[in-house]
Every structure is written in structure tokens, then in C-alpha cells.
Design an enzyme around this catalytic site. Structure first.
Site, mmCIF file in Angstrom:
data_model
loop_
_atom_site.group_PDB
_atom_site.id
_atom_site.type_symbol
_atom_site.label_atom_id
_atom_site.label_comp_id
_atom_site.label_asym_id
_atom_site.label_seq_id
_atom_site.Cartn_x
_atom_site.Cartn_y
_atom_site.Cartn_z
ATOM 1 N N CYS A 70 -8.491 -2.304 7.702
ATOM 2 C CA CYS A 70 -7.101 -2.305 7.213
ATOM 3 C C CYS A 70 -6.563 -0.881 7.078
ATOM 4 O O CYS A 70 -5.474 -0.563 7.554
ATOM 5 C CB CYS A 70 -7.017 -3.042 5.876
ATOM 6 S SG CYS A 70 -7.115 -4.840 6.023
ATOM 7 N N HIS A 130 -1.267 -5.834 1.734
ATOM 8 C CA HIS A 130 -2.405 -6.736 1.596
ATOM 9 C C HIS A 130 -1.951 -8.036 0.937
ATOM 10 O O HIS A 130 -1.100 -8.026 0.033
ATOM 11 C CB HIS A 130 -3.509 -6.101 0.755
ATOM 12 C CG HIS A 130 -4.499 -5.334 1.553
ATOM 13 N ND1 HIS A 130 -4.677 -3.956 1.422
ATOM 14 C CD2 HIS A 130 -5.371 -5.723 2.510
ATOM 15 C CE1 HIS A 130 -5.622 -3.554 2.267
ATOM 16 N NE2 HIS A 130 -6.061 -4.607 2.933
ATOM 17 N N GLU A 150 0.819 -1.216 0.000
ATOM 18 C CA GLU A 150 0.000 0.000 0.000
ATOM 19 C C GLU A 150 0.853 1.265 0.000
ATOM 20 O O GLU A 150 1.855 1.353 0.697
ATOM 21 C CB GLU A 150 -0.932 0.000 1.205
ATOM 22 C CG GLU A 150 -1.936 -1.139 1.227
ATOM 23 C CD GLU A 150 -2.914 -1.093 0.064
ATOM 24 O OE1 GLU A 150 -3.072 -0.020 -0.548
ATOM 25 O OE2 GLU A 150 -3.519 -2.147 -0.233
#
Length: 215
Positions: A142, A166, A79
């Protein structure tokens, strides 16, 4: 030995297993060279997850923190940015479903990961595994943990670095059996995550390669 904190989540909703926690435990048992990894399980609950995370950072005093979450991705998805909003189409494990709420009141709109995200992705790709830079961690737990982690490191973290990754489901999970999501065995996923950790430990600066998105 460099101390590393890795977090995964407890099972969510009707699932009895969460690959993010299984992968974190595999990293603790078999860490990258030169690293001492501590794995901590986070509740899939707004607020409480950040309290557990903060306590873990204080107790382990890591140089690097990487949080792992489950998502219907094809492989390792590193991310780029966490945004300061909880906006949930479904409730968390405690039944909470905040809508348009800031994670940190008066906090910045967003934080960027301090991992060398493109370098991490490139190194994972060299192993033959699918990896990508992701432009959004969603607006569920998340992203809540990702933003909370980066805010903690920005305000109390001293020289610590961190980010969020992820990972896919595993083949035995119900959603995979129903043909709804891709999957990878957790051992393969953990190997990719091990490359992410070793790359982040070896490099503080990123590389300039295209990893953006057109939509």
C-alpha cells in the site's frame, strides 16, 4: 465531466476477495456528480503494481487519482504521508519480501498527499461514518503504491492530484469471522469513499483542524 482514476488491489495471499477493488468498482458504477470514474485493479506485487498504475494514469489522463487499500481499520482512513521505503514482514503475491529498499532510488524521503485530507475526513464524519487521518500507510505494498503514485504525479503528473485511502475488511472475510479485525459492508465503505472523491474534486485547499497523533 472530471476524469478520476480509482485503484484497488487484487486479493492478497489466501483471500479470494479484496474490498478495495470491490469499492473501486462501485465508485466506477456510481461516481460522484460531475465525475467520470475509471477503476483499475493493481497487483499486490512490488514494482508491477506501479507499472500498472503508471499505464492507467497515462491511458485515462485523470485530474484526480485515489488509490484504495485494505487494512484493519474502523472506517475510512485517509493517509497523510508516503515514505520511500519497502520493508516487509511478509511476502507479496509474487513471493517478494524486500527489506530496507527504497521505492525510488534517490527519491525524496517522503511525499504528502495532495488531497485535502482533513476536509475529506470531516465530510465523511458528517455522514455518521467513522473516518480519520492516518499518519502511516505502513511499509508494504500500500505504501509502495502511495509513494509511487505521488512520485509519478510530482514528476510527470502536470496538474493532477492524488492520495491514498485505507478501508476496512467486509463482514464475510475470514479474518473478520475469526474476530481479528473490524469490518463494514463494502457498500457503506463505497459511500464514504464517494464523499472523499466529491470533497477532493470540490476543494484543493485543506482546513486547519487537529488530526495529529500523540504516538
Amino acid at each position: 465531466m472530471t476524469r478520476v482514476l480509482v485503484t484497488g488491489f487484487e486479493p492478497f495471499a489466501q483471500d479470494t476477495y479484496n474490498p478495495s477493488w470491490a469499492a473501486a468498482r462501485l465508485l466506477e458504477k456510481n461516481p460522484p456528480d460531475g465525475a467520470e470514474v475509471t477503476a483499475v485493479q493493481l497487483p499486490c506485487v512490488f514494482g508491477k503494481s506501479l507499472s500498472v498504475l503508471r499505464d492507467a494514469v497515462r491511458e485515462t489522463d485523470p485530474a484526480l487519482v485515489v488509490s484504495i487499500g485494505l487494512s484493519p481499520r474502523n472506517g475510512i482512513s485517509v493517509e497523510r504521508v508516503a515514505i520511500n521505503v519497502n520493508d516487509c514482514p511478509i511476502p507479496d503475491n509474487a513471493g517478494r519480501q524486500p527489506v530496507d529498499e527504497p521505492i525510488v532510488a534517490e527519491g525524496p524521503a517522503a511525499y504528502f498527499s495532495t488531497l485535502p485530507i482533513k476536509r475529506c475526513v470531516t465530510e465523511v464524519q458528517k455522514t455518521g461514518m467513522y473516518a480519520e487521518v492516518s499518519q502511516t500507510a505502513g511499509t508494504f505494498v500500500c505504501n509502495h503504491v502511495f509513494y509511487g503514485l505521488m512520485h509519478l504525479l510530482a514528476t510527470e503528473g502536470e496538474q493532477r492530484r492524488g492520495g491514498f485511502v485505507h478501508i476496512p475488511h467486509t463482514p464475510e472475510m475470514p479474518a473478520v469471522a475469526r474476530g481479528q479485525v473490524p469490518s463494514l459492508p463494502v457498500e457503506i465503505t463505497a459511500n464514504g469513499l464517494r464523499v472523499v472523491l466529491s470533497t477532493a474534486l470540490a476543494h484543493e485547499t485543506d482546513i486547519a483542524v487537529a488530526a495529529g497523533a500523540t504516538h
